[in-house]
Design an enzyme around this catalytic site. Sequence first.
Site, PDB file in Angstrom:
ATOM      1  N   GLU A 165     -11.263 -40.775  -5.493  1.00 44.08           N
ATOM      2  CA  GLU A 165     -11.552 -40.434  -4.096  1.00 44.08           C
ATOM      3  C   GLU A 165     -11.307 -38.944  -3.866  1.00 44.08           C
ATOM      4  OE1 GLU A 165      -8.952 -42.302  -1.185  1.00 44.08           O
ATOM      5  OE2 GLU A 165     -10.496 -42.061   0.355  1.00 44.08           O
ATOM      6  N   GLN A 208     -13.614 -49.360   1.308  1.00 39.59           N
ATOM      7  CA  GLN A 208     -12.268 -49.303   0.709  1.00 39.59           C
ATOM      8  C   GLN A 208     -11.250 -49.812   1.720  1.00 39.59           C
ATOM      9  OE1 GLN A 208     -10.858 -45.356   0.650  1.00 39.59           O
ATOM     10  NE2 GLN A 208      -9.255 -45.680  -0.862  1.00 39.59           N
ATOM     11  N   GLU A 224      -0.341 -32.866   3.484  1.00 40.32           N
ATOM     12  CA  GLU A 224       1.093 -32.898   3.156  1.00 40.32           C
ATOM     13  C   GLU A 224       1.310 -33.737   1.886  1.00 40.32           C
ATOM     14  OE1 GLU A 224      -0.075 -33.583   6.280  1.00 40.32           O
ATOM     15  OE2 GLU A 224       0.502 -31.631   7.091  1.00 40.32           O
ATOM     16  N   SER A 259      -5.853 -48.646   3.719  1.00 43.52           N
ATOM     17  CA  SER A 259      -4.930 -48.272   4.803  1.00 43.52           C
ATOM     18  C   SER A 259      -4.714 -49.408   5.784  1.00 43.52           C
ATOM     19  CB  SER A 259      -5.494 -47.077   5.575  1.00 43.52           C
ATOM     20  OG  SER A 259      -5.773 -46.021   4.707  1.00 43.52           O
TER      21      SER A 259
HETATM   22  C1  LIG Z   1     -12.302 -40.030   8.513  1.00 47.43           C
HETATM   23  C2  LIG Z   1     -11.364 -40.957   7.828  1.00 47.43           C
HETATM   24  C3  LIG Z   1     -11.853 -41.932   6.993  1.00 47.43           C
HETATM   25  C4  LIG Z   1     -10.968 -42.822   6.363  1.00 47.43           C
HETATM   26  N1  LIG Z   1     -11.506 -43.801   5.567  1.00 47.43           N
HETATM   27  C5  LIG Z   1     -10.669 -44.713   5.012  1.00 47.43           C
HETATM   28  C6  LIG Z   1     -11.207 -45.798   4.248  1.00 47.43           C
HETATM   29  O1  LIG Z   1     -12.418 -45.934   4.091  1.00 47.43           O
HETATM   30  N2  LIG Z   1     -10.361 -46.714   3.736  1.00 47.43           N
HETATM   31  C7  LIG Z   1      -9.000 -46.604   3.872  1.00 47.43           C
HETATM   32  O2  LIG Z   1      -8.294 -47.447   3.349  1.00 47.43           O
HETATM   33  N3  LIG Z   1      -8.454 -45.598   4.600  1.00 47.43           N
HETATM   34  C8  LIG Z   1      -9.253 -44.645   5.171  1.00 47.43           C
HETATM   35  N4  LIG Z   1      -8.723 -43.621   5.926  1.00 47.43           N
HETATM   36  C9  LIG Z   1      -7.276 -43.595   6.161  1.00 47.43           C
HETATM   37  C10 LIG Z   1      -6.541 -42.472   5.451  1.00 47.43           C
HETATM   38  O3  LIG Z   1      -6.450 -42.702   4.072  1.00 47.43           O
HETATM   39  C11 LIG Z   1      -5.149 -42.372   6.112  1.00 47.43           C
HETATM   40  O4  LIG Z   1      -5.361 -41.989   7.456  1.00 47.43           O
HETATM   41  C12 LIG Z   1      -4.267 -41.381   5.417  1.00 47.43           C
HETATM   42  O5  LIG Z   1      -3.894 -41.823   4.144  1.00 47.43           O
HETATM   43  C13 LIG Z   1      -2.977 -41.101   6.249  1.00 47.43           C
HETATM   44  O6  LIG Z   1      -2.340 -42.280   6.609  1.00 47.43           O
HETATM   45  P1  LIG Z   1      -1.925 -42.561   8.121  1.00 47.43           P
HETATM   46  O7  LIG Z   1      -3.118 -42.285   8.985  1.00 47.43           O
HETATM   47  O8  LIG Z   1      -1.310 -43.907   8.172  1.00 47.43           O
HETATM   48  O9  LIG Z   1      -0.838 -41.440   8.477  1.00 47.43           O
HETATM   49  P2  LIG Z   1       0.711 -41.500   8.143  1.00 47.43           P
HETATM   50  O10 LIG Z   1       0.899 -41.879   6.724  1.00 47.43           O
HETATM   51  O11 LIG Z   1       1.403 -42.294   9.177  1.00 47.43           O
HETATM   52  O12 LIG Z   1       1.093 -39.968   8.295  1.00 47.43           O
HETATM   53  C14 LIG Z   1       1.323 -39.353   9.567  1.00 47.43           C
HETATM   54  C15 LIG Z   1       1.717 -37.896   9.313  1.00 47.43           C
HETATM   55  O13 LIG Z   1       2.952 -37.861   8.547  1.00 47.43           O
HETATM   56  C16 LIG Z   1       2.774 -37.076   7.368  1.00 47.43           C
HETATM   57  N5  LIG Z   1       3.537 -37.671   6.261  1.00 47.43           N
HETATM   58  C17 LIG Z   1       3.592 -39.000   5.948  1.00 47.43           C
HETATM   59  N6  LIG Z   1       4.393 -39.163   4.861  1.00 47.43           N
HETATM   60  C18 LIG Z   1       4.811 -37.926   4.490  1.00 47.43           C
HETATM   61  C19 LIG Z   1       5.636 -37.436   3.429  1.00 47.43           C
HETATM   62  N7  LIG Z   1       6.173 -38.293   2.525  1.00 47.43           N
HETATM   63  N8  LIG Z   1       5.851 -36.096   3.333  1.00 47.43           N
HETATM   64  C20 LIG Z   1       5.298 -35.244   4.247  1.00 47.43           C
HETATM   65  N9  LIG Z   1       4.518 -35.661   5.281  1.00 47.43           N
HETATM   66  C21 LIG Z   1       4.260 -36.963   5.394  1.00 47.43           C
HETATM   67  C22 LIG Z   1       1.281 -37.145   7.083  1.00 47.43           C
HETATM   68  O14 LIG Z   1       0.867 -36.028   6.321  1.00 47.43           O
HETATM   69  C23 LIG Z   1       0.691 -37.124   8.489  1.00 47.43           C
HETATM   70  O15 LIG Z   1       0.606 -35.814   8.975  1.00 47.43           O
HETATM   71  C24 LIG Z   1      -9.565 -42.708   6.568  1.00 47.43           C
HETATM   72  C25 LIG Z   1      -9.067 -41.720   7.424  1.00 47.43           C
HETATM   73  C26 LIG Z   1      -9.943 -40.867   8.064  1.00 47.43           C
HETATM   74  C27 LIG Z   1      -9.374 -39.809   8.968  1.00 47.43           C
END
Ligand SMILES: Cc1cc2nc3c(=O)[nH]c(=O)nc-3n(C[C@H](O)[C@H](O)[C@H](O)COP(=O)(O)OP(=O)(O)OC[C@H]3O[C@@H](n4cnc5c(N)ncnc54)[C@H](O)[C@@H]3O)c2cc1C
Length: 401
Positions: free
Chosen positions: A238, A120, A371, A123
């Site tokens: 998912e 997928q 969150e 991100s």
């Molecule tokens: C083990 C693992 C596997 C993954 N596999 C995939 C994959 O296969 N394909 C893929 O595309 N992605 C994958 N991901 C990515 C995952 O979907 C993202 O890490 C997740 O959606 C969070 O995005 P970010 O890491 O950019 O954090 P950010 O969006 O930058 O968030 C940082 C912090 O801010 C908080 N935050 C952000 N916006 C808000 C809001 N509006 N209100 C309150 N709090 C908020 C979040 O909760 C978090 O604590 C994976 C992640 C992990 C850990």
Amino acid sequence: MPRSGTSAPAETALVAQRLAQLLDQHPPGDSEDLEFGGAQYDLGLAWVDFPQGSGGLAVSRRHQRTVSNVLAKAGASVANVSRNVIGYGMGAPTVLAHGTPEQRARYLRPMFTAEEVWCQLFSEPGAGSDLAGLSTRAVQDGDEWIVNGQKVWTTLAHTSTWGLLVARTDPDVAKHAGLTYFIVDMRGEGVEVRPLRQITGEAEFSEVYFTDTRIPDANRLGARGEGWAVSITTLMHERVAIGSAPMPRGGGAIGEAVGLWKDRGLTDPVKRDQLAALWAEAEALRLTNLRATQMAGVGTPGPEGSTGKLQWAELQKKIYEFAVGLLGPEALAYPSTYEEIRPNEAASGRRDTQKNFLRSRANSIEGGTSEIMRNILGERVLGLPREPRPDKGIPWKDVPR
Ligand SMILES: Cc1cc2nc3c(=O)[nH]c(=O)nc-3n(C[C@H](O)[C@H](O)[C@H](O)COP(=O)(O)OP(=O)(O)OC[C@H]3O[C@@H](n4cnc5c(N)ncnc54)[C@H](O)[C@@H]3O)c2cc1C
């Protein structure tokens, strides 16, 4: 509820008849996994709620549990599912809901047998929770699209044949409106997969770079500009796949904690009380998920899927914190030298309590953070006021970033 005019007993009988046929013609001990998986698909037992001819029987989804139970008892392998979790749980319902008949016919069978593994590509470094703000660009060039950009945290990119890619095709409209969804060949030219190592030492996911990568227009899933709607299908499945996986009573993480308690002959009454409380929470979650599955029809699950994902993620972390506490100082002796491991057979390889504890920290991030799950529940289930959206209606290219 029986569907397609078929009565509930008729559905049960049909599933039982197909299971008997599968096990009779392909006894698990004597059949190759690939042959067995292919036969399971052809008999409509891959995703029972899918239409006939697409791996299903058009019966209620609840019969899938019967299929799993009967096949597990008969000793059938489920390696195809664990090797291709993203294809099985998210790719298949997305291709079914938005794919053309040709796309369904081309992709679903090898997806089920795991001859072709899927990942997928959603991100990006600048777009996780705010997925619709993503920057990877796809520009049309005749019958092809040219893609440039970077994805991140792509689970199983290194074993995948195909990727579910959402890219920006129109920067001049508001962020949700300018996205299109594609199926991309992960082994094609201009696709570079670089490993990312996790706290566990394993590199189950990667960064993926696209440089002038060409995708045929025939690999577009849904219409141009409809990428957000297609992505929602993937995301809802998912959450259900992550948070509501069928679990036997006392199985999974709580089973591991109870096992540790018993194996070590522990007796501390305070800890026993804590364990019992966790067990009750795990059982309540299991029963809630079971009820949701029983009530589910077909199609894309609703925002309620976020409840299971949220509860599951927070409980997993609590249980593994408790479990490593039971290990005492031994918990610090992590049996790994942090060599880079690229698991091939499942998203997560070696299993032990220390590793499971470390891996559980990701549960409240992957598939949408806790969150974000709370925001979805607040806004879309409870009807609370929405978060301020300063970029609403503004062309994506004009949003400050
Ligand atoms: C083990 C693992 C596997 C993954 N596999 C995939 C994959 O296969 N394909 C893929 O595309 N992605 C994958 N991901 C990515 C995952 O979907 C993202 O890490 C997740 O959606 C969070 O995005 P970010 O890491 O950019 O954090 P950010 O969006 O930058 O968030 C940082 C912090 O801010 C908080 N935050 C952000 N916006 C808000 C809001 N509006 N209100 C309150 N709090 C908020 C979040 O909760 C978090 O604590 C994976 C992640 C992990 C850990």
